[in-house]
Design an enzyme around this catalytic site. Structure first.
Site, PDB file in Angstrom:
ATOM      1  N   LYS A 128       5.566   4.651  -9.998  1.00 42.43           N
ATOM      2  CA  LYS A 128       4.200   4.422  -9.359  1.00 42.43           C
ATOM      3  C   LYS A 128       3.007   4.141 -10.288  1.00 42.43           C
ATOM      4  O   LYS A 128       2.241   3.228 -10.012  1.00 42.43           O
ATOM      5  CB  LYS A 128       3.872   5.589  -8.349  1.00 42.43           C
ATOM      6  CG  LYS A 128       4.760   5.719  -7.325  1.00 42.43           C
ATOM      7  CD  LYS A 128       4.950   7.190  -6.754  1.00 42.43           C
ATOM      8  CE  LYS A 128       5.584   7.470  -5.341  1.00 42.43           C
ATOM      9  NZ  LYS A 128       5.807   8.786  -4.876  1.00 42.43           N
ATOM     10  N   GLU A 150       0.945  -1.374  -0.016  1.00 42.23           N
ATOM     11  CA  GLU A 150       0.138  -0.076   0.078  1.00 42.23           C
ATOM     12  C   GLU A 150       1.036   1.272  -0.045  1.00 42.23           C
ATOM     13  O   GLU A 150       0.414   2.197  -0.643  1.00 42.23           O
ATOM     14  CB  GLU A 150      -0.966  -0.128   1.218  1.00 42.23           C
ATOM     15  CG  GLU A 150      -1.884   1.368   1.329  1.00 42.23           C
ATOM     16  CD  GLU A 150      -2.639   1.268   0.359  1.00 42.23           C
ATOM     17  OE1 GLU A 150      -3.618   0.386   0.071  1.00 42.23           O
ATOM     18  OE2 GLU A 150      -2.838   2.083  -0.587  1.00 42.23           O
TER      19      GLU A 150
END
Lengths: 415, 415
Positions: free
Chosen positions: B199, B123
């Site tokens: 990302k 996460e």
């Protein structure tokens, strides 16, 4: 193969059927299971291409051991509550989109679910298609949440957006919302803030672990907001939004909770949440401010959240024990007037200069606001931040001493 | 009692220790378990009040059957990869904040995790403290995601915000970011877009189920953005943001993926994501646009996400089988120049009127832009939306025919 029953075939129910069909393959890939709606509970038959699934007797669903998940999308507390309770008691998992049910009966139903090792999930009850319940519960679990503030009702946000961006009156914006199907014929639940109230109750209950009932919340709607207020708000780089908010007092284990229109700085992330969109800001001690944004209502967004919960229950049929809250102790919700905040005040006065001077003396450092077309006998200002109860007292005295007739009073919030 | 080991004691590692201590009680309440960091892997000893936990030999951790969760917060691919792989192979669950590791080795590590019925959670690798990985995977599971666009790097967003709001130059804004500790001495990974690239790779891999490697992505940083570009953007109600974006082509099972500076309308939710904050917009077929906003980096926000994953693994020690992606087929990532978009063009020309007329003829309906202090020999305009490869060809011809020297070229994106 997992068989489910859908209780209700209105906007959300038909949306659930549509999503299950449309994305059947990708859902199968994600769960490793085929999900089939075996029954749809309706009040009367009509023509859809799966009408063989229609039943009118809930007992057919309850008695069928093949049905492992019951999806309640009827709305209202009764008979939804009875059906959900019976489903959990008989060992079925339940998903609901029913905010009223969760706000009023959440503590009881979560307890029954836990005792019977089943799940009662309700992602769709707040924020429509926006993931908020699960992130609040799981992804922010390392945090102690201190505050939540949200634009939780799309109808009122649409109306306020039209008032801000197109200088419409409340009445015209409401009429437009009704024409577009964003507002119901009887818009009370939306414009008076009752819908937002149920949602902030659910968020507060989940975040802080203690049940908050809608009747414990001070609620004020947007019916008294005028284009004049919108114009003055603009003068201090603010917009008016209907905000449901709750603050926790860790030391005293209490909360302050309220739904009200509020001035928000245009720098606020919530300020740019426009039209029918919702935005929910969560303030955690570790991660700071986090915001969730998306469509807060509507057939498919809400169905998206319902089906996500169904998928969750397919993957985890046994109770997620931590998704839980308890009854609150006495005096857990304290008087919202103990909050510290600033007021926007608009008033009709006899003598503007004199009234402004009196306001300065009484409130302290006020910020005087102006607008285009401001009448000579009108003043508007922001008070400094003070305990709200004190502001009320000062305001009462101000009206009498300055011969001021209050035309507008809106809280200013710092999110 | 669950015992964990933390690999690395830099910014994130020390943050994890801090969060575990600060919110020990509330975490215990949420998990029903006490979580204890038994070891912290460091390169050399120094003085902290838990230095008895320090070890320098990873094998101590690997060989200790009491350690059920390994938290990797060292960064870099080696030796992080070897430690994570060994941990999973020996039956330990792993949490990481290491975006490089996930972007480069995610497919392999997820496969090992699945084969050994263990979890590999990450996460914190995207969006720091913002819940995004889990919501994307679980809460939006009823959707087929078609696009993701995000402001994924806080450093560049801080720099661009200063350029937009305070008219700073890139160099000055970078120097300020360095002084404030938002940018590293060597800012390459941030300002050249490599960090954002990792990302968007992770988000694309998770959302679409196929691994995307950083080297497959066209990346352009913000070093060539000037205050002049910012001023022209303002003229068309836009701001310049560094965006990582990916679009899926369902029919052909391909994606277009890119990191680049882009003009976004000020109406876009991403446009108001300022300073070091991150915002990630996810477009689903059912729920429409959803956005997640918060602090994308920093000690505690990142630690918040790491600890949330630890809590998840304490609650679900066995493999969450659906959190998974596979190797991509050949030609899965297609040439980003096949995307349809609009260019912002700024050029030095000999004859403004003539150059504008030529641009109109060649590109079609352009939007001419102006700025304060615009020199007489400078023009700027937006092209209509066209396949990017075609725009490139037209632009090359335009430069030669109109005697134009290109000064700025930025994509315009519709989020």
């Amino acid at each position: 193969m997992v068989k489910i029953a859908v209780l209700g075939h209105g906007v959300v129910g038909s949306g659930v059927m549509e999503v299950l069909k449309k994305n059947q393959k990708s859902i199968e890939r994600k769960t490793g299971q085929t999900i089939e709606a075996k029954y749809v509970l309706v009040r009367h038959d009509y023509d859809v291409d799966y009408k063989e699934k229609f039943v009118q007797d809930f007992d057919v669903i309850l008695q069928d051991p093949e049905v492992s998940i019951v999806v309640e999308v009827m709305g209202g507390v009764h008979p939804a509550y009875d059906y959900v309770k019976a489903s959990l008691l008989s060992g079925k998992n339940v998903v609901t989109s029913n905010k009223e049910l969760v706000a009023v009966k959440g503590n009881e139903l979560l307890k029954i679910a836990r005792e019977h090792n089943r799940n009662f999930l309700f992602e769709a009850s707040v924020g429509g298609g926006i993931p908020i319940i699960h992130p609040l519960h799981a992804c922010l679990a390392a945090n102690q949440i201190s505050e939540i503030a949200g634009i939780l009702n799309g109808t009122t946000n649409f109306i306020l957006t039209k008032m801000i961006k197109e200088q419409m009156s409340f009445e015209d914006a409401l009429a437009l919302a009704q024409r577009l199907g964003y507002a119901e014929k009887d818009p009370t639940a939306d414009v008076e803030g009752f819908d937002a109230c149920r949602k902030i109750c659910i968020l507060a209950s989940l975040a802080f672990g203690r049940h908050v009932y809608p009747q414990q919340v001070e609620v004020e709607g947007i019916t008294r907001i005028t284009p004049e207020d919108v114009a003055y708000a603009e003068d201090c780089d603010s917009v008016i939004k209907l905000i449901g908010w709750v603050k926790r007092n860790f030391e005293e284990n209490t909360i302050v909770i309220r739904v009200c229109p509020a001035l928000l700085s245009t720098d606020s992330q919530l300020a740019s949440v426009d039209d029918v969109f919702n935005g929910i800001l969560v303030r955690g001690d570790i991660t700071g401010d986090v915001m969730f944004y998306g469509k807060g209502a509507g057939k498919l967004p809400t169905a998206s959240a319902v089906v996500a919960d169904v998928i969750e229950e397919v993957k985890n049929p046994e109770n997620i024990a931590t998704m839980y809250w308890e009854d609150a102790p006495d005096h857990y919700v304290v008087d919202a007037k103990t909050a510290v905040l600033s007021y926007y005040v608009r008033a009709k006065v006899l003598d503007t200069k004199r009234a402004t001077e009196i306001a300065e003396k009484m409130f302290g450092e006020i910020t005087v606001l102006s607008r285009k077309g401001q009448p000579e006998d009108e003043i508007a200002f922001l008070t400094p931040e003070t305990v709200e109860r004190t502001l009320d007292d000062t305001l009462a005295k101000f009206q009498s001493i300055a011969d001021a007739k209050l035309l507008g009073l809106i809280r200013r919030l710092d999110y």
